[in-house]
Motif scaffolding. Structure first.
Motif, short mmCIF file in Angstrom:
data_model
loop_
_atom_site.label_atom_id
_atom_site.label_comp_id
_atom_site.label_asym_id
_atom_site.label_seq_id
_atom_site.Cartn_x
_atom_site.Cartn_y
_atom_site.Cartn_z
N ALA A 449 35.84 -5.10 2.37
CA ALA A 449 34.44 -5.42 2.63
C ALA A 449 34.10 -6.82 2.13
CB ALA A 449 33.54 -4.38 1.97
N GLU A 450 34.65 -7.21 0.98
CA GLU A 450 34.39 -8.55 0.46
C GLU A 450 34.94 -9.63 1.38
OE1 GLU A 450 35.23 -11.13 -3.64
OE2 GLU A 450 35.65 -8.97 -3.55
N ALA A 451 36.15 -9.37 1.91
CA ALA A 451 36.72 -10.33 2.86
C ALA A 451 35.83 -10.44 4.10
CB ALA A 451 38.13 -9.90 3.25
N ARG A 452 35.33 -9.30 4.56
CA ARG A 452 34.45 -9.33 5.73
C ARG A 452 33.14 -10.03 5.41
NH1 ARG A 452 33.66 -10.18 10.78
NH2 ARG A 452 31.89 -9.02 11.67
N ALA A 453 32.62 -9.81 4.20
CA ALA A 453 31.38 -10.48 3.81
C ALA A 453 31.56 -12.00 3.77
CB ALA A 453 30.92 -9.95 2.45
N LYS A 454 32.69 -12.46 3.29
CA LYS A 454 32.95 -13.90 3.27
C LYS A 454 33.02 -14.46 4.68
CE LYS A 454 35.39 -14.00 -1.17
NZ LYS A 454 36.68 -14.27 -1.86
N GLU A 455 33.64 -13.70 5.58
CA GLU A 455 33.69 -14.16 6.97
C GLU A 455 32.29 -14.27 7.56
OE1 GLU A 455 36.12 -11.54 9.16
OE2 GLU A 455 37.99 -12.05 8.11
N ILE A 456 31.47 -13.25 7.27
CA ILE A 456 30.10 -13.27 7.80
C ILE A 456 29.31 -14.43 7.19
CG2 ILE A 456 27.93 -11.99 7.87
CD1 ILE A 456 29.56 -9.44 8.03
N ALA A 457 29.46 -14.63 5.86
CA ALA A 457 28.74 -15.72 5.21
C ALA A 457 29.20 -17.07 5.75
CB ALA A 457 28.94 -15.65 3.70
N THR A 458 30.50 -17.19 6.01
CA THR A 458 31.02 -18.46 6.53
C THR A 458 30.56 -18.73 7.95
OG1 THR A 458 32.96 -18.20 5.12
CG2 THR A 458 33.12 -19.78 6.92
N GLY A 460 27.89 -17.63 9.30
CA GLY A 460 26.44 -17.68 9.44
C GLY A 460 25.84 -16.41 9.98
N GLY A 461 26.57 -15.26 9.87
CA GLY A 461 26.03 -13.99 10.34
C GLY A 461 25.00 -13.40 9.40
N ASP A 462 24.59 -12.18 9.75
CA ASP A 462 23.56 -11.50 8.96
C ASP A 462 24.25 -10.75 7.82
OD1 ASP A 462 21.39 -10.26 7.93
OD2 ASP A 462 20.68 -9.38 9.82
N LEU A 463 24.39 -11.38 6.68
CA LEU A 463 25.06 -10.77 5.54
C LEU A 463 24.26 -9.62 4.96
CD1 LEU A 463 27.44 -10.86 3.59
CD2 LEU A 463 26.15 -12.51 2.19
N THR A 464 22.95 -9.70 4.97
CA THR A 464 22.11 -8.64 4.40
C THR A 464 22.27 -7.34 5.17
OG1 THR A 464 20.50 -10.31 3.69
CG2 THR A 464 19.75 -8.01 3.80
N ALA A 465 22.28 -7.41 6.49
CA ALA A 465 22.45 -6.21 7.31
C ALA A 465 23.83 -5.59 7.08
CB ALA A 465 22.25 -6.52 8.78
N PHE A 466 24.84 -6.43 6.97
CA PHE A 466 26.19 -5.90 6.74
C PHE A 466 26.28 -5.18 5.39
CE2 PHE A 466 30.24 -6.68 4.55
CZ PHE A 466 31.07 -5.89 5.34
N VAL A 467 25.72 -5.78 4.36
CA VAL A 467 25.78 -5.18 3.02
C VAL A 467 25.03 -3.85 3.00
CG1 VAL A 467 25.06 -5.46 0.62
CG2 VAL A 467 26.13 -7.36 1.83
N ALA A 468 23.89 -3.78 3.66
CA ALA A 468 23.11 -2.53 3.69
C ALA A 468 23.88 -1.42 4.40
CB ALA A 468 21.76 -2.77 4.36
N SER A 469 24.46 -1.76 5.55
CA SER A 469 25.22 -0.74 6.30
C SER A 469 26.47 -0.30 5.53
CB SER A 469 25.63 -1.32 7.66
OG SER A 469 26.46 -0.42 8.35
N PHE A 470 27.18 -1.25 4.94
CA PHE A 470 28.39 -0.88 4.20
C PHE A 470 28.06 -0.04 2.97
CE2 PHE A 470 31.17 -1.83 0.60
CZ PHE A 470 32.37 -1.35 1.10
N SER A 471 27.00 -0.38 2.27
CA SER A 471 26.63 0.38 1.06
C SER A 471 26.31 1.83 1.40
CB SER A 471 25.42 -0.28 0.38
OG SER A 471 25.74 -1.60 -0.01
N GLU A 472 25.67 2.07 2.52
CA GLU A 472 25.36 3.44 2.92
C GLU A 472 26.63 4.23 3.25
OE1 GLU A 472 22.63 5.81 6.25
OE2 GLU A 472 22.64 3.60 6.15
N GLU A 473 27.53 3.63 4.00
CA GLU A 473 28.80 4.30 4.33
C GLU A 473 29.65 4.52 3.07
OE1 GLU A 473 30.83 2.06 7.23
OE2 GLU A 473 29.34 2.39 8.82
N LEU A 497 27.65 -14.88 -2.72
CA LEU A 497 27.94 -15.39 -1.38
C LEU A 497 26.67 -15.78 -0.65
CD1 LEU A 497 30.71 -12.88 -0.21
CD2 LEU A 497 31.02 -15.26 -0.87
N ALA A 498 25.61 -14.96 -0.84
CA ALA A 498 24.33 -15.28 -0.19
C ALA A 498 23.75 -16.58 -0.74
CB ALA A 498 23.35 -14.12 -0.39
N ALA A 499 23.87 -16.79 -2.09
CA ALA A 499 23.36 -18.03 -2.68
C ALA A 499 24.14 -19.23 -2.14
CB ALA A 499 23.47 -17.96 -4.20
#
Length: 640
Positions: A449-458, A460-473, A497-499
């Protein structure tokens, strides 16, 4: 010989199967079926031979593993029928006749059985076991009955101690003990049982040990007397064992009698006649068919057979029935105890077997616990779920232990408590392993998930939506004690990563503003240039428009003149058309007149005066036309 099925009755016999059904499964306890003939073969590899259970090697008893494997392979409860007595008195031959009867082996079938001999040399050394048990049911439970042949006691090559040891092992292992003696019961025969007194002393133990002692069937061989009084052979035995009072030597004799009655509280007696009248054939009894033996002997064997069926019970200690493995362990314990010079009491021997059986039961319980605890699907690595699985597995394991263990209440309860402690220790290890597996699974999931979050942050995707969905699963699927702590660390990483993504986006926004400013300046310059070009274009278009208007005016005036000419031409054309029509009318009229003129008959010749008058009249059109076209036909005039 009567069939085995004819001799068995549901009330008396413990067996519901014949020898032909030994190798077939027990399906029900209904009406017995007709026995199959026993297949015979003379091939050596198919012959069944007795196996030696115990032998004397030097000064120590040796237990043979092959016989123990036979016992361990027995199905259900086990019972042992042994035959003991003085040497060279037909014990092995009697067992062979009983085996033939029980397994329904005919005279024409080959059957070697236990080894026999017509010489003075003893054949049986130690204890021999017949490897094929007689199987059936007793009290609704499967029962396997083994037959044991014992070395004769008081042989010339034996010591008193050895005789006592062999005799004691046969008694201790038996469910039915057949004591073989020749002739009537007299003081000499009873004195021979002085060995029993020694045996009683050796196997002394708890008062309840009498419950584990075998039933005694005293077999009177070559008996030819009549029984006086009531009770027959059984009454005769009780009379012989009755106390003799204070007569000479009565005290010692009464001790022997009391020892027999104490050792065998359940006892009976059967008299059997001599098998044959000819002494020459008595030395070769093994070679004779059963039908060649005396009828009285066969009747006596029939009684022995019925007594065995009546008395046989599963070997037991207390409330525990022995199975094959437990009986094999008991044989080993007795032999080891005798070899070590210890007193082979029932209590100590049974305690050793019970401890071994409890250990086996504990092993089965541990295996059952592991199977239940680690059964698929694996329990979630959460305390409540693990405890529930642990309780269910413990209950199943203790049920297996309680069913398989043996021994007294103290021994079983102590081993049960130890087993519970072992299961608790195993559970703690299993729980730690499940927590570790769950933590490893969480780490692997969070790493991806961290690797995917870095890809999304790099990207320019929606990192907040990804984190919310992953946390629920993650909360629904992952398990373990540390899953929340690991998730918090992941969220902190995502905040970083968001900062980082926010600073990068601010820099990108500033660069965009600068690019937009430069594009605006460039666009303004281009607009000025385009406006100047547009002004020039307007002037050119205005001049061209004026020129076109002038040309249009000229063309309009020209068109007006042409219109007038056209009108004049049209008027002229109309006038000409009118004249042509008029002319056409005149010509048509003239043509008619000419046509009429051609139809007028010829006139008579006239005088020149008349002709002159006619020729002088030239004022009419016809006359003019005729004068003009004198040489022309009417058709030409009409066409013109």
């Amino acid at each position: 010989m009567e069939s085995l099925l004819d001799l068995l009755s549901p009330m008396r016999s413990p067996f519901s199967r014949t020898r032909a059904e030994v190798d077939e499964p027990v399906e029900d306890q209904g009406e017995p079926t007709s026995p199959r003939p026993r297949e015979t073969s003379t091939k050596p590899e198919n012959r069944v031979e007795p196996v030696q259970l115990v032998s004397l090697e030097g000064t120590r008893f040796q237990v043979h593993e092959k016989a123990l494997e036979v016992l361990r392979g027995a199905e259900g409860d086990v019972a042992v029928v042994s035959c003991c007595g003085r040497s060279r008195q037909g014990k092995s031959f009697l067992l062979n006749v009983l085996l033939r009867k029980m397994f329904e082996i005919g005279d024409h079938e080959t059957f070697d059985g236990f080894r026999t001999s017509g010489s003075t040399e003893p054949c049986t050394k130690g204890l021999y076991l017949w490897p094929e048990p007689l199987t059936g049911t007793k009290d609704g439970r499967k029962l396997s009955v083994f037959f044991l042949d014992s070395e004769g006691v008081d042989a010339y090559d034996q010591t008193a101690t050895y005789s006592a040891e062999v005799f004691s092992m046969a008694v201790l292992l038996s469910s039915v003990f057949v004591y073989n003696s020749v002739g009537a019961i007299d003081e000499s025969a009873i004195d021979k049982l002085s060995l029993v007194c020694e045996l009683t002393r050796l196997i002394k133990g708890r008062p309840s040990d009498a419950d584990e002692m075998p039933s005694l069937v005293w077999l009177l061989r070559d008996f030819f007397l009549d029984f006086d009084g009531e009770g027959g052979a059984a009454g005769y035995l009780e009379t012989a064992l009755a106390p003799r009072g204070s007569s000479r030597g009565g005290g010692h004799r009464d001790e022997i009698r009391d020892a027999v009655k104490s050792l065998f509280p359940v006892r009976d007696c059967v008299a059997v006649a001599r098998p044959h009248n000819e002494e020459r054939k008595l030395r070769r009894l093994a070679d004779l068919p059963v039908s060649g033996l005396r009828r009285e002997f066969r009747d006596g064997v029939e009684k022995v057979y019925q007594k065995i069926l009546d008395r046989v019970r599963p070997k037991r200690f207390g409330d525990r029935r022995l199975d094959g493995p437990m009986l094999a362990d008991l044989v080993r314990v007795y032999a080891e105890s005798i070899n070590e010079g210890a007193v082979p009491t029932i209590a100590t021997a049974w305690e050793g077997v019970a401890r071994a059986q409890c250990e086996k039961a504990a092993g089965l319980a541990r295996a059952k616990y592991r199977d239940k605890l680690e059964a698929a699907p694996a329990a979630r690595a959460e305390e409540a779920e693990l405890q529930r699985r642990h309780r269910a597995a413990t209950d199943a394991a203790l049920a297996v232990f309680d069913e398989s263990c043996a021994g007294g209440k103290e021994l079983r309860s102590g081993r049960r408590a130890a087993l519970v402690a072992e299961l608790e220790d195993y559970f703690e290890g299993y729980k730690a392993r499940r927590y570790l597996e769950a933590e490893i699974s969480c780490l692997s999931r969070l790493r991806d998930a961290e690797a995917r979050a870095k890809e999304i942050a790099t990207s320019g995707g929606d990192l907040t939506a990804f984190v919310a969905s992953f946390s629920e699963e993650y909360a629904q699927q992952q398990e373990g004690l540390s899953k929340s702590d690991l998730l918090c660390k992941f969220l902190v990483t995502c905040v970083g990563l968001a900062a980082q993504d926010g600073g990068r986006r601010a820099r990108e926004a500033e660069e965009r503003e600068q690019r937009i400013s430069r594009l605006r300046e460039k666009h303004a310059k281009e607009i000025v240039k385009k406006e100047a070009a547009l002004s020039c274009l307007k002037e050119v278009m205005s001049a061209e428009t004026q020129h076109v208007r002038i040309r249009l005016n000229r063309e309009e005036a020209k068109n007006k003149r042409l219109s007038k000419k056209v009108s004049a031409l049209q008027a002229q054309l109309e006038s000409t058309t009118s004249n042509v029509q008029y002319t056409s009318d005149i010509v048509e009229k003239w043509a008619k007149e000419a046509k009429e003129a051609t139809r007028t008959p010829p006139k008579p010749q006239v005088s020149q005066c008349e002709d002159a008058e006619v020729s002088s009249d030239t004022s009419s059109p016809a006359k003019l036309l005729c004068s003009k076209f004198k040489s022309t036909s009417i058709r030409d005039i009409t066409n013109y």
